[in-house]
Design a protein around this motif. Structure first.
Motif, PDB file in Angstrom:
ATOM      1  N   VAL A  98       0.831  -1.204   0.000  1.00 59.15           N
ATOM      2  CA  VAL A  98       0.000   0.000   0.000  1.00 59.15           C
ATOM      3  C   VAL A  98       0.867   1.256   0.000  1.00 59.15           C
ATOM      4  O   VAL A  98       1.865   1.338   0.711  1.00 59.15           O
ATOM      5  N   GLN A  99       0.481   2.209  -0.830  1.00 57.72           N
ATOM      6  CA  GLN A  99       1.187   3.491  -0.852  1.00 57.72           C
ATOM      7  C   GLN A  99       0.407   4.572  -0.109  1.00 57.72           C
ATOM      8  O   GLN A  99       1.011   5.496   0.444  1.00 57.72           O
ATOM      9  N   ARG A 100      -0.924   4.452  -0.109  1.00 58.75           N
ATOM     10  CA  ARG A 100      -1.727   5.414   0.644  1.00 58.75           C
ATOM     11  C   ARG A 100      -2.990   4.716   1.138  1.00 58.75           C
ATOM     12  O   ARG A 100      -3.720   4.114   0.344  1.00 58.75           O
ATOM     13  N   ALA A 101      -3.216   4.778   2.438  1.00 56.24           N
ATOM     14  CA  ALA A 101      -4.453   4.255   3.011  1.00 56.24           C
ATOM     15  C   ALA A 101      -5.471   5.388   3.033  1.00 56.24           C
ATOM     16  O   ALA A 101      -5.240   6.435   3.663  1.00 56.24           O
ATOM     17  N   VAL A 102      -6.568   5.181   2.315  1.00 51.41           N
ATOM     18  CA  VAL A 102      -7.624   6.191   2.227  1.00 51.41           C
ATOM     19  C   VAL A 102      -8.719   5.774   3.209  1.00 51.41           C
ATOM     20  O   VAL A 102      -9.447   4.811   2.986  1.00 51.41           O
ATOM     21  N   ILE A 103      -8.825   6.490   4.325  1.00 48.63           N
ATOM     22  CA  ILE A 103      -9.753   6.128   5.394  1.00 48.63           C
ATOM     23  C   ILE A 103     -11.016   6.976   5.238  1.00 48.63           C
ATOM     24  O   ILE A 103     -10.958   8.208   5.369  1.00 48.63           O
ATOM     25  N   LEU A 104     -12.122   6.318   4.948  1.00 43.96           N
ATOM     26  CA  LEU A 104     -13.407   7.003   4.797  1.00 43.96           C
ATOM     27  C   LEU A 104     -14.177   6.860   6.094  1.00 43.96           C
ATOM     28  O   LEU A 104     -14.558   5.749   6.476  1.00 43.96           O
ATOM     29  N   CYS A 105     -14.390   7.967   6.787  1.00 44.88           N
ATOM     30  CA  CYS A 105     -14.964   7.928   8.128  1.00 44.88           C
ATOM     31  C   CYS A 105     -16.377   8.516   8.144  1.00 44.88           C
ATOM     32  O   CYS A 105     -16.584   9.669   7.728  1.00 44.88           O
ATOM     33  N   GLY A 106     -17.329   7.746   8.623  1.00 45.70           N
ATOM     34  CA  GLY A 106     -18.674   8.243   8.832  1.00 45.70           C
ATOM     35  C   GLY A 106     -18.800   8.903  10.199  1.00 45.70           C
ATOM     36  O   GLY A 106     -17.850   8.942  10.985  1.00 45.70           O
ATOM     37  N   PRO A 107     -20.004   9.409  10.523  1.00 41.34           N
ATOM     38  CA  PRO A 107     -20.184  10.159  11.777  1.00 41.34           C
ATOM     39  C   PRO A 107     -20.408   9.281  13.001  1.00 41.34           C
ATOM     40  O   PRO A 107     -20.401   9.787  14.122  1.00 41.34           O
ATOM     41  N   GLY A 108     -20.601   7.954  12.812  1.00 40.83           N
ATOM     42  CA  GLY A 108     -20.904   7.082  13.933  1.00 40.83           C
ATOM     43  C   GLY A 108     -19.724   6.229  14.356  1.00 40.83           C
ATOM     44  O   GLY A 108     -18.566   6.519  14.029  1.00 40.83           O
ATOM     45  N   ASN A 109     -20.024   5.166  15.089  1.00 43.07           N
ATOM     46  CA  ASN A 109     -18.959   4.319  15.617  1.00 43.07           C
ATOM     47  C   ASN A 109     -18.176   3.610  14.525  1.00 43.07           C
ATOM     48  O   ASN A 109     -16.995   3.298  14.713  1.00 43.07           O
ATOM     49  N   ASN A 110     -18.802   3.339  13.386  1.00 46.28           N
ATOM     50  CA  ASN A 110     -18.058   2.764  12.276  1.00 46.28           C
ATOM     51  C   ASN A 110     -16.934   3.713  11.864  1.00 46.28           C
ATOM     52  O   ASN A 110     -15.800   3.285  11.611  1.00 46.28           O
ATOM     53  N   GLY A 111     -17.264   5.016  11.823  1.00 43.86           N
ATOM     54  CA  GLY A 111     -16.237   6.010  11.529  1.00 43.86           C
ATOM     55  C   GLY A 111     -15.172   6.069  12.605  1.00 43.86           C
ATOM     56  O   GLY A 111     -13.989   6.281  12.309  1.00 43.86           O
ATOM     57  N   GLY A 112     -15.575   5.843  13.876  1.00 43.66           N
ATOM     58  CA  GLY A 112     -14.597   5.796  14.943  1.00 43.66           C
ATOM     59  C   GLY A 112     -13.589   4.676  14.743  1.00 43.66           C
ATOM     60  O   GLY A 112     -12.380   4.860  14.969  1.00 43.66           O
ATOM     61  N   ASP A 113     -14.066   3.501  14.296  1.00 46.12           N
ATOM     62  CA  ASP A 113     -13.142   2.411  13.964  1.00 46.12           C
ATOM     63  C   ASP A 113     -12.154   2.863  12.896  1.00 46.12           C
ATOM     64  O   ASP A 113     -10.970   2.511  12.928  1.00 46.12           O
ATOM     65  N   GLY A 114     -12.647   3.644  11.933  1.00 46.02           N
ATOM     66  CA  GLY A 114     -11.785   4.151  10.873  1.00 46.02           C
ATOM     67  C   GLY A 114     -10.725   5.098  11.392  1.00 46.02           C
ATOM     68  O   GLY A 114      -9.561   5.048  10.964  1.00 46.02           O
ATOM     69  N   HIS A 115     -11.100   5.991  12.327  1.00 48.95           N
ATOM     70  CA  HIS A 115     -10.118   6.916  12.900  1.00 48.95           C
ATOM     71  C   HIS A 115      -9.001   6.146  13.610  1.00 48.95           C
ATOM     72  O   HIS A 115      -7.816   6.473  13.471  1.00 48.95           O
ATOM     73  N   VAL A 116      -9.395   5.103  14.365  1.00 47.88           N
ATOM     74  CA  VAL A 116      -8.390   4.297  15.061  1.00 47.88           C
ATOM     75  C   VAL A 116      -7.481   3.613  14.047  1.00 47.88           C
ATOM     76  O   VAL A 116      -6.241   3.644  14.172  1.00 47.88           O
ATOM     77  N   ALA A 117      -8.085   2.989  13.030  1.00 44.02           N
ATOM     78  CA  ALA A 117      -7.285   2.288  12.014  1.00 44.02           C
ATOM     79  C   ALA A 117      -6.337   3.242  11.316  1.00 44.02           C
ATOM     80  O   ALA A 117      -5.154   2.925  11.098  1.00 44.02           O
ATOM     81  N   GLY A 118      -6.828   4.431  10.957  1.00 44.15           N
ATOM     82  CA  GLY A 118      -5.978   5.406  10.285  1.00 44.15           C
ATOM     83  C   GLY A 118      -4.809   5.834  11.149  1.00 44.15           C
ATOM     84  O   GLY A 118      -3.664   5.956  10.671  1.00 44.15           O
ATOM     85  N   GLY A 119      -5.085   6.082  12.449  1.00 46.17           N
ATOM     86  CA  GLY A 119      -4.005   6.480  13.333  1.00 46.17           C
ATOM     87  C   GLY A 119      -2.960   5.393  13.487  1.00 46.17           C
ATOM     88  O   GLY A 119      -1.750   5.679  13.486  1.00 46.17           O
ATOM     89  N   LEU A 120      -3.387   4.152  13.600  1.00 48.55           N
ATOM     90  CA  LEU A 120      -2.441   3.041  13.759  1.00 48.55           C
ATOM     91  C   LEU A 120      -1.640   2.814  12.483  1.00 48.55           C
ATOM     92  O   LEU A 120      -0.443   2.503  12.536  1.00 48.55           O
ATOM     93  N   LEU A 121      -2.281   2.972  11.335  1.00 49.54           N
ATOM     94  CA  LEU A 121      -1.562   2.817  10.071  1.00 49.54           C
ATOM     95  C   LEU A 121      -0.505   3.904   9.909  1.00 49.54           C
ATOM     96  O   LEU A 121       0.618   3.641   9.475  1.00 49.54           O
ATOM     97  N   ALA A 122      -0.879   5.121  10.284  1.00 53.89           N
ATOM     98  CA  ALA A 122       0.093   6.216  10.203  1.00 53.89           C
ATOM     99  C   ALA A 122       1.278   5.959  11.129  1.00 53.89           C
ATOM    100  O   ALA A 122       2.440   6.204  10.774  1.00 53.89           O
ATOM    101  N   ALA A 123       0.996   5.422  12.321  1.00 54.25           N
ATOM    102  CA  ALA A 123       2.068   5.129  13.269  1.00 54.25           C
ATOM    103  C   ALA A 123       2.987   4.019  12.765  1.00 54.25           C
ATOM    104  O   ALA A 123       4.151   3.946  13.169  1.00 54.25           O
TER     105      ALA A 123
END
Length: 492
Positions: free
Chosen positions: A55-80
């Motif tokens: 992967v060269q870029r992870a594109v995290i699509l985040c909704g306003p609910g808890n599904n989007g919260g899972d995305g925020h966590v995944a994006g932060g961990l991928l960046a780390a």
């Protein structure tokens, strides 16, 4: 399907509504719901890194609910972990776990409209998940179209956005995921078609919700030996052939005996002690030239059938494959129903009652002992009102028909649904595509009839029969025909 821990029951199906109750029960029991979200996001990140290491870029699509919260966590961990992770989407609702995840992993949240595909992109679809049962907004539909046009791989969180977790049907524009990561339990939309295809490879992950909380009154499962193993036919050294069941398969006229032979062969190979084809006298010689271990009994009319049915050793019946005469099919079914023994109606046996559904409903009262095996067209002829109701899932339709006819429904297809009058339902998800061949349904009817003749209850016999059918097809391999299929059946 991959999973993290054996503690998860990967056969249980829960509706999106029930899953919401499970999440609520977990929070009320004192479990840290944000901790669950962190584990969910970590599983999503792990799936991406495992399956798309380039992967060269992870594109995290985040909704306003808890599904989007899972995305925020995944994006932060991928960046780390060193992956370029860019988030697009909507700000979360304030005060909840999703907002906490957004704060824990700060950074830009770009408008969805801003995403343009690049080579090396992998999308994490954390927009809506299983709870959405309406079409996505136009901006999301346009994004889905861009992703599909570019061929960008998608990892869906819980369920691809735009796919109903209840019915498995797209509600409009819908992602087609390469992988779907879900938590605690599968939903019907993961197995019902076309949802199963749109989900790609499934990953059922344990995020720490205790098994005691993953409970449901939905009475839905993935078809699995756990549903029928305790009811499998018993064998012992002292058994004789009649103790292993005597299956009767009704044949059509001289020009149409092949379907009955397939059913009878399948019944014998499935473990019945005896199998007899009940045939019109004119078909006797034609059948005799093909049969060895399978017996014949000529039946001219209802009177001869009535006399033969007094033999208590006849255990179960299959009527319909290649039968032809719809009026005789109805009258023979009524005679057989009066014996109190189990019956499988398939093909012409189903079509015979398309205009006499009330009669069919009256013939089999009491304990469920009728199994109906319609494909989509036959189901529509029997239950047009259920088939035409867009609000119903395939499970809903099968349950409605099972209740209507006091029968176990085997609603065939790539996602065969087995439903009992008491509401139990199973979705079969393991059959290979090459089962879609002429005569395959005749073989299935014979397998189920054989298991009924050996004493299995109707729902368990149907679940086991569907499983044995698929396993035989896998052994037979691509390019098989129905005769090959019947020859590859192994008893339960």
């Amino acid at each position: 399907m991959s999973r993290t821990l054996m503690a998860i029951d990967e056969t249980l199906l829960v509706s999106p509504r029930t899953m919401g109750k499970i999440d609520q029960a977990a929070a009320e029991s004192g479990i840290d719901s944000f901790g669950l979200m962190q584990k969910a996001g970590a599983h999503v990140a792990a799936v991406l890194l495992s399956h798309f290491p380039e992967v060269q870029r992870a594109v995290i699509l985040c909704g306003p609910g808890n599904n989007g919260g899972d995305g925020h966590v995944a994006g932060g961990l991928l960046a780390a972990s060193g992956v370029e992770a860019v988030r697009f989407g909507m700000e979360p609702k304030p005060g909840g776990d999703a907002a906490r995840a957004r704060q824990a992993y700060p950074g830009k949240l770009l408008p969805l409209e801003d995403w343009q595909p690049r080579d090396g992109d992998v999308i994490v679809d954390a927009l809506f998940g299983a709870g959405l049962d309406r079409p996505v907004a136009a901006s999301i539909a346009a994004l889905i179209e861009r992703a599909q046009h570019a061929g960008t791989p998608v990892i869906a969180v819980d369920l691809p956005s735009g796919l109903s977790g209840r019915t498995g049907e797209p509600t409009g524009a819908c992602f087609a995921a390469s992988h779907t990561v879900t938590f605690a339990a599968l939903k019907p939309g993961h197995l019902l078609m076309p949802g199963r295809t749109l989900c790609g490879q499934m990953h059922l992950c344990d995020i720490g919700i205790p098994a005691r909380l993953i409970r449901s009154d939905d009475a839905m499962w993935k078809n699995d030996p756990g549903l029928y193993a305790s009811k499998r036919p018993l064998t012992d050294a002292g058994q004789h052939k009649y103790g292993r069941g005597h299956l009767v398969v009704f044949s059509g006229p001289l020009s149409a005996t092949g379907a009955a032979r397939l059913s009878a062969t399948a019944g014998l190979n499935s473990g019945a002690g005896l199998v007899t084809i009940a045939n019109p006298p004119g078909a006797t010689l034609a059948l005799a030239s093909h049969l060895t271990a399978i017996m014949q009994h000529p039946v001219r009319d209802e009177a001869e059938l009535e006399t033969w049915l007094s033999d208590k050793r006849l255990s179960a019946f299959v009527l319909g494959p290649g039968f032809g005469d719809l009026e005789k099919a109805r009258s023979y079914t009524a005679r057989v129903a009066a014996t109190g023994r189990p019956v499988v109606l398939d093909a012409d046996g189903l079509t015979a009652f398309a205009s006499e559904t009330d009669l069919l409903a009256k013939l089999f009262a009491g304990e469920a002992r009728l199994v109906l095996t319609p494909h989509e067209g036959e189901f529509r002829r029997l239950c047009g009102d259920l088939a035409d109701d867009p609000s119903l899932s395939k499970i809903d339709r099968a349950r409605g028909a099972a209740s209507r006819f006091n029968a176990v429904m085997v609603y065939k297809g790539a996602d065969t649904v087995i439903a009992a009058p008491d509401g139990r339902a199973a979705v079969n998800a393991d059959a290979p595509a090459w089962l879609a061949t002429a005569g395959s349904g005749d073989v299935l009817a014979g397998i189920i009839g054989s298991l009924l003749s050996q004493g299995m209850p109707a729902f368990e016999a149907a679940c086991a029969g569907v499983a044995l059918h698929g396993e035989a097809a896998i052994r037979a391999g691509r390019g098989m025909n129905a005769e090959d299929l019947a020859g590859h059946i192994e008893p339960l």
